[in-house]
Write a protein that holds these residues in place. Structure first.
Motif, PDB file in Angstrom:
ATOM      1  N   UNK A 338       0.801  -1.231   0.000  1.00  0.00           N
ATOM      2  CA  UNK A 338       0.000   0.000   0.000  1.00  0.00           C
ATOM      3  C   UNK A 338       0.827   1.270   0.000  1.00  0.00           C
ATOM      4  N   UNK A 339       2.062   1.179   0.457  1.00  0.00           N
ATOM      5  CA  UNK A 339       2.892   2.387   0.504  1.00  0.00           C
ATOM      6  C   UNK A 339       3.404   2.809  -0.873  1.00  0.00           C
ATOM      7  N   UNK A 347      -5.306  -2.902  -9.594  1.00  0.00           N
ATOM      8  CA  UNK A 347      -4.367  -3.652  -8.765  1.00  0.00           C
ATOM      9  C   UNK A 347      -4.610  -3.445  -7.267  1.00  0.00           C
ATOM     10  N   UNK A 348      -5.332  -2.393  -6.897  1.00  0.00           N
ATOM     11  CA  UNK A 348      -5.452  -2.004  -5.492  1.00  0.00           C
ATOM     12  C   UNK A 348      -6.027  -3.081  -4.580  1.00  0.00           C
ATOM     13  N   UNK A 349      -7.002  -3.905  -5.028  1.00  0.00           N
ATOM     14  CA  UNK A 349      -7.504  -4.939  -4.112  1.00  0.00           C
ATOM     15  C   UNK A 349      -6.433  -5.929  -3.664  1.00  0.00           C
ATOM     16  N   UNK A 350      -5.312  -5.989  -4.381  1.00  0.00           N
ATOM     17  CA  UNK A 350      -4.276  -6.983  -4.074  1.00  0.00           C
ATOM     18  C   UNK A 350      -2.967  -6.341  -3.638  1.00  0.00           C
ATOM     19  N   UNK A 354       2.411  -4.019   4.049  1.00  0.00           N
ATOM     20  CA  UNK A 354       3.620  -4.819   4.252  1.00  0.00           C
ATOM     21  C   UNK A 354       4.816  -3.927   3.949  1.00  0.00           C
ATOM     22  N   UNK A 355       5.931  -4.245   4.546  1.00  0.00           N
ATOM     23  CA  UNK A 355       7.153  -3.523   4.208  1.00  0.00           C
ATOM     24  C   UNK A 355       7.534  -3.797   2.761  1.00  0.00           C
ATOM     25  N   UNK A 356       8.157  -2.841   2.075  1.00  0.00           N
ATOM     26  CA  UNK A 356       8.580  -3.087   0.684  1.00  0.00           C
ATOM     27  C   UNK A 356       9.536  -4.276   0.591  1.00  0.00           C
TER      28      UNK A 356
END
Length: 546
Positions: A338-339, A347-350, A354-356
């Protein structure tokens, strides 16, 4: 009359150049006299079976698959019945010749090897005249159009009008695998230009010599095309094929609730992947809702598969939020979290919190997926470290390198089995030969959309469905998987053998048709026996009466 009742059959020597009515050497002595063919053929009359054997012999002396593809293309252009009889004589052998992987090479060289044309080419220079031009198509009862704009052909990229090999090949498989009558099909290429500089500089390239049209002008061209199709062919199902993500996703969203349409790269690929997962779970004995999937590639194929998996999980008790949280995407910029600021709407639903993570192996170690799905079109990215990481985490890791053609596959079957020490549950987009490892023989499955789209076509034909819906693809996936036998599973095969593709497709078509009738989407009365109804409709290559 022709098979669809729109054109009279020719007579005399011209009959030998009509692919629908031509029987070649199979015209009987009586027919030769009646139709003005005496003296134009060798004196002995063949049977269709003898003609098929002759084509088999001709193919056997050719030393590469592209030559075989061209021989079969020439055959289709001069004797359609014989072409389909040959393909149906051994589908497992001939499907890779008329479609993936051979069609990939054929499309790359299409303008160099072009002989007879097939289907319709509609350049954007015809904008404003599409209905008029399409009305020239000789068949009035078109039920299936496969259309491409050539921008994302398999994993090969922008091939412009050379992408026509894809609609032609797909529609041949509609007929071979599920019995859709070939005269009801129409392959189309929309030419809006190409950004492939090599093609633009090639004096033999046959498409528009301009860069691709984008934006409002492109959208208006698509809208005019859809309007022409629905007006000229009101019972037609429109299949979008090999459009780039920037167009594929919005086109599907715009028209899916207006007309009978679907995108095979998004929905067909998703269904065959879910079918493979259902088959894999027969081997592992695990539940779908306990699985986690990591996709290599974040395009429309990846999100289409992830969404259909999510919908299938919902049917087994998960919420849609829980289901989507079990599907992760990894693209050229790393794990989709999400960051990140480059996440597209589809693509947003998936994309999750989490950290990169920039390494695919590190993503496997962090997410701990039960399966990885390759839709990157970049070869060899499922390397030894990737496969070994999956085998460390899972007793039976699901390894699906789905990119086509073979040259773009994320790994080979032999690599997956060897690097996982025989633990992998494997399926790929292109065919691989059987593998001997650790004293065991593995038969790799091909997660090819051919298990889905011909059956979808026959179901739509049998019901005259007004729409193609998402749950139809889940039903299709389940119907594919339920045909995998214990003997298949013992070999590691999670799809029905392709030699049985006709039987498998008709079974899937019947299951989809049941749902269409149940949902009230059919335009014909429900038959007492849906399977029998479908079998009666299915095309069998026989020479038409003249």
């Amino acid at each position: 009359m022709s098979q669809s009742g729109t054109q009279p059959a020719p007579s005399g020597p011209s009959l030998l150049h009509d692919p629908v009515f031509n029987r070649g050497s199979a015209f009987s002595s009586e027919d030769r006299a009646r139709l003005g063919l005496e003296g134009f053929l060798p004196p002995t009359a063949d049977t269709l079976e003898t003609q098929v054997a002759r084509i088999h012999l001709q193919l056997s002396i050719l030393d590469n698959d592209l030559q075989k593809y061209l021989l079969l293309s020439d055959l289709q252009a001069r004797n359609e019945t014989l072409f389909y009889a040959v393909l149906m004589s051994d589908p497992a052998v001939f499907m890779p010749l008329v479609y993936t992987p051979t069609v990939g090479e054929a499309c790359q060289k299409y303008d160099h090897v072009l002989r007879a044309t097939r289907g319709m080419y509609l350049p954007i220079t015809m904008k404003g005249r599409l209905k008029e031009v399409m009305s020239h198509w000789p068949q009035r009862d078109v039920r299936f159009i496969v259309v491409t704009d050539g921008e994302r052909i398999l994993g090969l990229g922008d091939l412009g009008v050379n992408g026509m090999g894809i609609p032609v090949g797909k529609l041949a498989l509609y007929s071979v695998c599920a019995g859709v009558p070939p005269e009801m099909t129409l392959p189309i290429t929309l030419d809006v230009g190409t950004n492939n500089g090599t093609l633009l500089d090639d004096p033999l390239y046959l498409g528009l010599r301009q860069n691709r049209v984008r934006g409002a002008e492109y959208d208006a061209f698509i809208a005019e095309f859809v309007a022409a199709v629905t007006e000229l062919f009101p019972l037609c199902c429109l299949q979008w094929e090999d459009f780039a993500n920037i167009n594929a996703v919005p086109i599907l969203e715009r028209y899916r609730d207006q007309i009978c349409t679907y995108n095979d790269d998004i929905q067909g690929t998703a269904a065959v992947a879910v079918a493979g997962i259902y088959g894999a779970l027969k081997l592992s004995g695990e539940k779908l809702t306990d699985q986690t999937f990591l996709f290599l590639g974040g395009g429309s194929a990846a999100t289409g598969i992830a969404e259909l998996i999510s919908q299938a999980m919902v049917l087994e008790g998960a919420t849609i939020e829980e289901a989507r949280a079990r599907n992760w995407l990894f693209d050229v910029n790393g794990l989709m979290v999400n960051s990140r600021t480059d996440i597209a709407g589809f693509q947003k639903p998936f994309a999750h919190d989490h950290a990169p993570v920039s390494s695919f192996v590190e993503a496997i170690e962090a997410i701990r997926p039960t399966g990885i799905v390759g839709v990157s079109t970049v070869p060899k990215l499922f390397n030894q470290a990737v496969i070994e990481a999956m085998a460390t985490i899972n007793a039976r890791p699901i390894i699906f390198p789905y990119s086509n053609p073979t040259s773009r596959s994320e790994c080979t079957a032999e690599e997956a089995y060897r690097w996982s020490n025989g633990q992998a549950i494997f399926a790929s987009g292109s065919p691989f030969p059987p593998v001997e490892f650790g004293g065991k023989r593995f038969v790799p499955g091909q997660g090819n959309n051919v298990y889905i789209f011909p059956a979808m076509g026959m179901a739509v034909l049998a019901t005259q469905s007004t729409r193609v819906t998402e749950d139809m693809f889940i039903v299709a996936a389940k119907a594919v998987a339920e045909q995998v036998t214990p003997d298949d599973l013992a070999l590691g095969l999670i799809y029905p053998p392709q030699r049985d593709i006709r039987k498998a497709s008709l079974h899937v078509a019947a299951r989809i048709a049941e749902l269409i009738f149940d949902k009230g989407l059919a335009r014909v009365p429900r038959p007492a026996d849906i399977e029998a109804h479908i079998n009666e409709l299915a095309y069998i290559p026989r020479y038409p009466t003249i």
